[in-house]
Motif scaffolding. Structure first.
Motif, PDB file in Angstrom:
ATOM      1  N   THR A 161       0.852  -1.197   0.000  1.00 36.04           N
ATOM      2  CA  THR A 161       0.000   0.000   0.000  1.00 36.04           C
ATOM      3  C   THR A 161       0.883   1.240   0.000  1.00 36.04           C
ATOM      4  O   THR A 161       1.925   1.247   0.660  1.00 36.04           O
ATOM      5  N   PRO A 162       0.490   2.292  -0.737  1.00 30.65           N
ATOM      6  CA  PRO A 162      -0.575   2.296  -1.740  1.00 30.65           C
ATOM      7  C   PRO A 162      -0.163   1.498  -2.981  1.00 30.65           C
ATOM      8  O   PRO A 162       0.891   0.861  -2.978  1.00 30.65           O
ATOM      9  N   ASP A 163      -0.982   1.535  -4.032  1.00 27.79           N
ATOM     10  CA  ASP A 163      -0.639   0.820  -5.247  1.00 27.79           C
ATOM     11  C   ASP A 163       0.689   1.324  -5.800  1.00 27.79           C
ATOM     12  O   ASP A 163       0.995   2.525  -5.756  1.00 27.79           O
ATOM     13  N   LEU A 164       1.479   0.403  -6.336  1.00 28.03           N
ATOM     14  CA  LEU A 164       2.754   0.767  -6.939  1.00 28.03           C
ATOM     15  C   LEU A 164       2.534   1.619  -8.183  1.00 28.03           C
ATOM     16  O   LEU A 164       1.441   1.605  -8.771  1.00 28.03           O
ATOM     17  N   ALA A 202       2.242   2.945 -11.954  1.00 31.09           N
ATOM     18  CA  ALA A 202       1.736   2.223 -13.124  1.00 31.09           C
ATOM     19  C   ALA A 202       2.874   1.521 -13.850  1.00 31.09           C
ATOM     20  O   ALA A 202       3.932   2.096 -14.095  1.00 31.09           O
ATOM     21  N   GLY A 203       2.638   0.265 -14.178  1.00 31.63           N
ATOM     22  CA  GLY A 203       3.623  -0.523 -14.897  1.00 31.63           C
ATOM     23  C   GLY A 203       4.506  -1.357 -13.991  1.00 31.63           C
ATOM     24  O   GLY A 203       5.181  -2.281 -14.462  1.00 31.63           O
ATOM     25  N   ILE A 204       4.539  -1.044 -12.695  1.00 27.51           N
ATOM     26  CA  ILE A 204       5.318  -1.820 -11.722  1.00 27.51           C
ATOM     27  C   ILE A 204       4.342  -2.694 -10.942  1.00 27.51           C
ATOM     28  O   ILE A 204       3.296  -2.219 -10.486  1.00 27.51           O
ATOM     29  N   THR A 205       4.664  -3.954 -10.799  1.00 29.66           N
ATOM     30  CA  THR A 205       3.742  -4.879 -10.152  1.00 29.66           C
ATOM     31  C   THR A 205       4.456  -5.710  -9.090  1.00 29.66           C
ATOM     32  O   THR A 205       5.669  -5.881  -9.125  1.00 29.66           O
ATOM     33  N   MET A 206       3.675  -6.204  -8.158  1.00 28.76           N
ATOM     34  CA  MET A 206       4.181  -7.146  -7.168  1.00 28.76           C
ATOM     35  C   MET A 206       3.654  -8.525  -7.497  1.00 28.76           C
ATOM     36  O   MET A 206       2.460  -8.700  -7.807  1.00 28.76           O
ATOM     37  N   ASN A 207       4.501  -9.525  -7.426  1.00 28.90           N
ATOM     38  CA  ASN A 207       4.071 -10.910  -7.538  1.00 28.90           C
ATOM     39  C   ASN A 207       3.549 -11.318  -6.165  1.00 28.90           C
ATOM     40  O   ASN A 207       4.315 -11.421  -5.202  1.00 28.90           O
ATOM     41  N   TYR A 208       2.257 -11.537  -6.053  1.00 27.90           N
ATOM     42  CA  TYR A 208       1.655 -11.783  -4.752  1.00 27.90           C
ATOM     43  C   TYR A 208       1.921 -13.188  -4.237  1.00 27.90           C
ATOM     44  O   TYR A 208       1.502 -13.537  -3.135  1.00 27.90           O
ATOM     45  N   ALA A 209       2.622 -14.002  -4.997  1.00 22.21           N
ATOM     46  CA  ALA A 209       3.047 -15.305  -4.503  1.00 22.21           C
ATOM     47  C   ALA A 209       4.455 -15.264  -3.940  1.00 22.21           C
ATOM     48  O   ALA A 209       4.797 -16.021  -3.032  1.00 22.21           O
ATOM     49  N   THR A 210       5.290 -14.351  -4.462  1.00 22.04           N
ATOM     50  CA  THR A 210       6.701 -14.312  -4.048  1.00 22.04           C
ATOM     51  C   THR A 210       7.129 -12.996  -3.422  1.00 22.04           C
ATOM     52  O   THR A 210       8.189 -12.932  -2.805  1.00 22.04           O
ATOM     53  N   GLY A 211       6.352 -11.943  -3.602  1.00 23.44           N
ATOM     54  CA  GLY A 211       6.729 -10.628  -3.096  1.00 23.44           C
ATOM     55  C   GLY A 211       7.707  -9.886  -3.975  1.00 23.44           C
ATOM     56  O   GLY A 211       8.105  -8.759  -3.653  1.00 23.44           O
ATOM     57  N   VAL A 235       5.462   8.912 -15.099  1.00 25.21           N
ATOM     58  CA  VAL A 235       6.341   9.578 -14.143  1.00 25.21           C
ATOM     59  C   VAL A 235       5.657   9.593 -12.772  1.00 25.21           C
ATOM     60  O   VAL A 235       4.455   9.830 -12.664  1.00 25.21           O
ATOM     61  N   SER A 236       6.440   9.332 -11.743  1.00 20.94           N
ATOM     62  CA  SER A 236       5.899   9.314 -10.385  1.00 20.94           C
ATOM     63  C   SER A 236       6.920   9.922  -9.429  1.00 20.94           C
ATOM     64  O   SER A 236       8.089   9.520  -9.416  1.00 20.94           O
ATOM     65  N   ALA A 237       6.506  10.921  -8.648  1.00 18.49           N
ATOM     66  CA  ALA A 237       7.399  11.544  -7.677  1.00 18.49           C
ATOM     67  C   ALA A 237       7.767  10.539  -6.588  1.00 18.49           C
ATOM     68  O   ALA A 237       7.099   9.524  -6.399  1.00 18.49           O
ATOM     69  N   GLU A 238       8.839  10.840  -5.860  1.00 15.70           N
ATOM     70  CA  GLU A 238       9.261   9.944  -4.788  1.00 15.70           C
ATOM     71  C   GLU A 238       8.123   9.725  -3.798  1.00 15.70           C
ATOM     72  O   GLU A 238       7.542  10.668  -3.270  1.00 15.70           O
ATOM     73  N   SER A 239       7.810   8.461  -3.564  1.00 15.03           N
ATOM     74  CA  SER A 239       6.713   8.120  -2.669  1.00 15.03           C
ATOM     75  C   SER A 239       7.105   6.902  -1.846  1.00 15.03           C
ATOM     76  O   SER A 239       7.964   6.103  -2.250  1.00 15.03           O
ATOM     77  N   SER A 240       6.446   6.772  -0.674  1.00 13.07           N
ATOM     78  CA  SER A 240       6.705   5.631   0.206  1.00 13.07           C
ATOM     79  C   SER A 240       5.644   4.567   0.004  1.00 13.07           C
ATOM     80  O   SER A 240       4.455   4.882  -0.170  1.00 13.07           O
ATOM     81  N   TYR A 241       6.087   3.312   0.049  1.00 15.55           N
ATOM     82  CA  TYR A 241       5.194   2.173  -0.116  1.00 15.55           C
ATOM     83  C   TYR A 241       5.501   1.167   0.987  1.00 15.55           C
ATOM     84  O   TYR A 241       6.669   0.888   1.280  1.00 15.55           O
ATOM     85  N   ALA A 254       7.987  -3.766   5.468  1.00 13.09           N
ATOM     86  CA  ALA A 254       9.169  -3.032   5.024  1.00 13.09           C
ATOM     87  C   ALA A 254       8.695  -1.786   4.296  1.00 13.09           C
ATOM     88  O   ALA A 254       7.690  -1.807   3.576  1.00 13.09           O
ATOM     89  N   ARG A 255       9.419  -0.700   4.467  1.00 12.96           N
ATOM     90  CA  ARG A 255       9.080   0.566   3.824  1.00 12.96           C
ATOM     91  C   ARG A 255      10.019   0.768   2.637  1.00 12.96           C
ATOM     92  O   ARG A 255      11.245   0.700   2.770  1.00 12.96           O
ATOM     93  N   LEU A 256       9.456   0.994   1.452  1.00 13.63           N
ATOM     94  CA  LEU A 256      10.223   1.266   0.241  1.00 13.63           C
ATOM     95  C   LEU A 256       9.936   2.681  -0.234  1.00 13.63           C
ATOM     96  O   LEU A 256       8.826   3.195  -0.036  1.00 13.63           O
ATOM     97  N   THR A 257      10.895   3.302  -0.880  1.00 10.09           N
ATOM     98  CA  THR A 257      10.638   4.559  -1.586  1.00 10.09           C
ATOM     99  C   THR A 257      10.932   4.323  -3.063  1.00 10.09           C
ATOM    100  O   THR A 257      11.954   3.713  -3.416  1.00 10.09           O
ATOM    101  N   ILE A 258      10.030   4.780  -3.915  1.00 10.70           N
ATOM    102  CA  ILE A 258      10.158   4.576  -5.356  1.00 10.70           C
ATOM    103  C   ILE A 258       9.954   5.910  -6.060  1.00 10.70           C
ATOM    104  O   ILE A 258       8.996   6.645  -5.773  1.00 10.70           O
TER     105      ILE A 258
END
Length: 934
Positions: free
Chosen positions: A156-159, A161-170, A179-185, A198-202
């Motif tokens: 959360t929130p959704d990654l 557009a174009g980036i996906t998570m494999n919900y079986a493996t993470g 284009v997407s500004a720096e955001s926390s996921y 875990a907190r990621l920034t993309i």
């Protein structure tokens, strides 16, 4: 919605007092009221448990036992009754009976014990702070986790557009599309015991130069990928709504024989709406003086194109050719003339005041002649070089206009031919520049053979392109007939003569739909680009061996280099033009749907030639040309990604809704053409990388995920019937933006619940799949994509022209030029639709020029229903793909009341034994509920 699983455990404690029959001589009491500190426990595998101590009443306990045996790693002390240890295996909750005993008796306690997996712990990712670029596939971002196995992954929130998570493996992967500004996921890994986060920034930055995403195609275009490449839009020089007005739909290119000039022709929409939004006398809202087609002229004398000029014509349809004769202009030997076909012609839009359209009367269709000024600086069409009139009153079909397409000139400049796309004929001129005289016209259809006519036999229909081999009395034209998939050979010496010979001397069948063509320098080989078959045919036209003359020497597959094995039987590249390198060692071929040019390495043996690699281009390349020295390649493309059109409220909205035509944001207006050019010096070394880029751009490396496979397998098991309903010509948000589910935008809703209650009831009752984008630009090609998963090259060329009132018809639904070609005989066609032309040679046969082919080049069987029939699935049609010409459709040139109008009043056709629904696709019958009762 997050699902939380709770493990429930329970305990039942039963105390039993067992009395001996004779009592004990020392008055020993049996144990009683046995209980444990933790009667219900869930332990964690690998974690030592807290000692579980018993208490009891009555006599002292001398021994303890348990049944069944405790979970692995947990034990019961037989003397103290304490349960302890470290569980070593997971097990579900179970009831265990502990017995406390002494010589006088026993007492029992029931325990519930389960062993669960450890909770995930210590979640972390390979890249905790990632910076990506639009259009560049990211390196897989892999998780590392301590603790127990993960049952569920969530982010959360959704990654972006174009980036996906494999919900079986993470694993996080994909190709960013916006284009997407720096955001926390926040990524959470969980199981039944607990979770770890875990907190990621993309950050997603803009794409590299020249990289663009096409949302509705889910493709990328990378025209600047070749080293040294240039890309430019076609700027008309006009300012519309405060911005440069760029032309759309470039279709053809031509390099002058002297190698100094490149021409780029547009044939498409290219209409500008009136700023005052006032209807013209002809019913249109166009600003006619600014609504032109264009020829963009470039100086290529030094290699890369340098823009010099843009000239205009009222209408066009692909045809353009240089006069091959070089003349001295301002002290230089130059090619100083070129010819452009006019499509439906200059009328009704040839000049002011643009009043009532004139769709009949001679003089509409023609060929424009442009010449270079005496000082060598400016090209123009003037009275010194009059237009070449073709004099067609109408096209062949029902209510259609003529359409002049391909133009070709003999090498001596004395013979010029024009392909009449909607008249199934070839017009021939002779005499040369400034002295052109009409020699005659050849009807290419077998039924119009003046020597041995074959009425009702298909052939020569939808002719599109032409080349001329030889000159003088030896001149021969080769004409591509798209609908009948043949090359018609015309002896030009016989045109207009008094001899008894029929000018059409041969018909060369080809597998696909023949498109643009080119000759080798010796004029012994004809190379034909073929749509539908994704191939190039190599035809012997100069052999002295009569058995080989006009035969196909080889067919070169154009997409095999990147097509996955799973797709090998399918086509859809829309191969549409071809050019030879000057040394004839390479053949360059455009693939419209794959946004690339194929490079074929020619061995000279006309045998087993193959594609050496693919080169990325702009969106939908239509034409390729090569400089005279072979050092530069020029590719014109038709489209550009448009994005949203926020200022274009639909021109035909609800009552009182404003019209926004003056914003000029109609999709065909926003779709802009481009010109790509690149040097060839290092091209061969680049081909492996460029080919891989084409494969990536078109998603050929994509594989079905385990999750998708699981979902589709469930769908196949659960779905028994599919009801396919098309709601025409509106966006999702315009109609369903007011739904309470999905991500519709209510602010865009124009036809909501109150106006479309039936549609809302359908989507609320059944399944709503939101966020599916149509792979099209307008309704016409949208129907093709919806029913056949592609739009053929014919459709791609026609729709913008037709939408701009520039002629041609909409041929996507089984009616070619408004004639129902699903019916094989003239009698059957007349019986179904009395306004059908009473001529057996009007679109003879059942070929559908716009229909996609099926697997392995099965002609015209690429629709959804064809696939269902191949799979043995039963069908019912309740009114789809029907002949509508009988029901008040507006046909130019037909102003009378349609003979079928009375059918509209029949409420139960079957009851009165009246056929009112005529299929326009032979493979898919109409359901019996729409037919007479027998």
């Amino acid at each position: 919605m997050r699902l939380t699983h709770h493990l429930s455990a329970f305990v039942v404690v039963v105390s039993l007092v067992l009395c001996g029959c004779g009592g004990s001589s020392n008055n020993l009491q049996p144990p009683s009221r046995l209980s444990y500190a933790t009667p219900s426990a869930v332990y964690i595998e690998g974690t030592a448990i807290a000692a579980n101590n018993p208490t009891s009443g009555g006599g002292a306990v001398t021994s303890y036992s348990v049944s069944p045996g405790l979970p692995a790693g947990i034990s019961l002390d037989a003397t103290t009754g304490v349960i302890s240890g470290t569980p070593t295996a997971v097990c579900s909750a179970a009831i265990y009976t502990v017995t406390a005993s002494n010589a006088a008796g026993t007492t029992l306690a029931l325990l519930s014990i389960a062993v669960a997996v450890p909770a995930p712990a210590g979640l972390r990712y390979t890249t905790g702070a990632a910076v990506y670029s639009v259009g560049s596939t990211i390196a897989a971002n892999n998780p590392t986790i301590d603790g127990g196995p993960v049952a569920r992954w969530n982010v959360t929130p959704d990654l972006p557009a174009g980036i996906t998570m494999n919900y079986a493996t993470g694993v996080i992967s994909g190709t960013p599309t916006v284009v997407s500004a720096e955001s926390s996921y926040t990524v959470t890994a969980s199981n039944s015991t607990g979770n770890s986060s875990a907190r990621l920034t993309i950050t997603v930055n803009a794409a590299a130069a020249g990289v663009q995403f096409i949302p509705n195609m889910n493709q990328w275009i990378t025209p600047l990928a070749p080293q040294g490449a240039q890309f430019t839009y076609l700027d008309t020089g006009m300012i519309v709504n405060g911005a440069d007005w760029l032309a759309g739909q470039a279709v053809s290119t031509a390099v002058s024989p002297d190698g100094k000039t490149l021409l780029v022709l547009t044939s498409g929409f290219n209409r500008v709406s009136d700023a005052d939004n006032v209807q013209n006398p002809d019913g249109s809202y166009f600003d006619w003086p600014d609504s032109q087609e264009y020829v963009f002229i470039y100086d290529i004398s030094t290699g890369p194109p340098v823009f010099r000029q843009a000239v205009t014509i009222p209408n066009s349809y692909s045809g353009i050719a240089f006069d091959p004769v070089q003349r001295v202009v301002a002290g230089q030997t130059r090619n100083n003339a070129f010819y452009v076909s006019s499509g439906l012609g200059d009328y009704p839009y040839g000049g002011p005041p643009f009043t009532t359209p004139v769709y009949s009367g001679a003089g509409g269709d023609n060929v424009h002649v442009f010449t270079l000024s005496a000082d060598g600086t400016t090209w123009a069409s003037d009275a010194q070089q009059p237009e070449l009139a073709l004099d067609h009153n109408a096209g062949v079909g029902l209510g259609v206009q003529p359409c002049a397409a391909g133009v070709a000139v003999s090498s001596d400049g004395q013979t010029l031919v024009v392909v009449n796309y909607y008249n199934d004929s070839l017009t021939v001129f002779s005499g040369g520049l400034g002295n052109w005289a009409r020699q005659g016209e050849v009807d290419l259809r077998p039924g119009k053979d003046t020597v041995s006519p074959q009425p009702g036999v298909p052939g020569g229909e939808y002719p599109y392109w032409a080349v001329v081999a030889g000159s003088g009395s030896n001149a021969t034209a080769y004409v591509s007939s798209i609908r009948d998939r043949e090359i018609d050979v015309v002896n030009l010496a016989e045109v207009g003569g008094t001899g008894a010979e029929w000018p059409v001397t041969a018909r060369i069948p080809v597998k696909g739909q023949p498109n643009k063509m080119t000759l080798n320098a010796a004029q012994t080989r004809l190379y034909v680009a073929e749509d539908q078959s994704d191939s190039v045919a190599v035809i012997d036209i100069g052999s002295k061996d009569g058995a080989k003359q006009n035969t196909i020497l080889e067919t070169i597959p154009i997409t095999a280099a990147i097509t996955p094995a799973s797709l090998a039987q399918y086509r859809g590249a829309n191969t549409n033009s071809v050019a030879l390198s000057p040394d004839e060692a390479q053949l360059y071929v455009t693939n419209g749907n794959l946004n690339c040019v194929a490079v074929v390495a020619l061995t000279g043996s006309d045998n087993n030639d193959r594609v050496a690699g693919l080169i990325p281009t702009g969106w939908y390349p239509n034409s390729v040309s090569v400089s005279n020295d072979g050092q530069w390649v020029y590719v014109a493309n038709a489209k550009s990604p448009t994005g949203p059109n926020p200022d274009y409220c639909y021109s035909n909205g609800p009552a009182g809704y404003a019209s926004c035509r003056p914003s000029n944001e109609h999709n065909p207006q926003r779709t802009k053409a481009g010109l790509q050019s690149f040097p060839t010096a290092t091209l061969s070394a680049q081909l492996p990388v460029l080919t891989a880029q084409v494969a990536a751009n078109n998603r050929f490396s994509a594989r079905e995920s385990a999750r998708d496979a699981f979902v589709m397998a469930a769908v196949r098991r659960g779905v028994q019937h599919i009801i396919f309903v098309i709601k025409e010509n509106r966006t999702y948000d315009e109609v369903l933006g007011d739904l309470r589910v999905g991500n519709g935008d209510p602010s865009l809703t124009q036809f909501g619940q109150a106006i479309t209650p039936n549609l809302h009831k359908l989507v609320q009752t059944f399944v709503t799949l939101d966020n599916l984008m149509a792979t099209s630009e307008v309704s016409y090609d949208g129907w093709s994509w919806t029913t056949g998963a592609r739009a053929t090259d014919v459709v791609e060329h026609q729709y913008t022209v037709q939408y701009a009132n520039r002629g041609v018809s909409l041929d996507f639904n089984g009616a070619n030029r408004n004639v129902n070609v699903a019916i094989p005989t003239l009698a059957g066609r007349l019986g179904a639709d009395p306004i059908t032309p009473n001529d057996p040679d009007v679109l003879a046969g059942q070929a559908d020029v716009a229909a996609p082919d099926g697997p392995d080049n099965e002609v015209n069987t690429g629709h959804l229903w064809d696939a269902a029939l191949r799979a043995g699935v039963t069908l019912r049609n309740y009114g789809f793909f029907l002949d509508v010409t009988c029901y008040g459709i507006t046909l130019r040139g037909n102003s009378t009341t349609t003979p079928c109008a009375g059918n509209n009043e029949i409420t139960d056709p079957a009851a009165v034994n009246k056929v009112v629904a005529i299929p326009s696709n032979a493979a898919r019958p109409v359901h019996r509920s729409l037919l007479p009762r027998l």
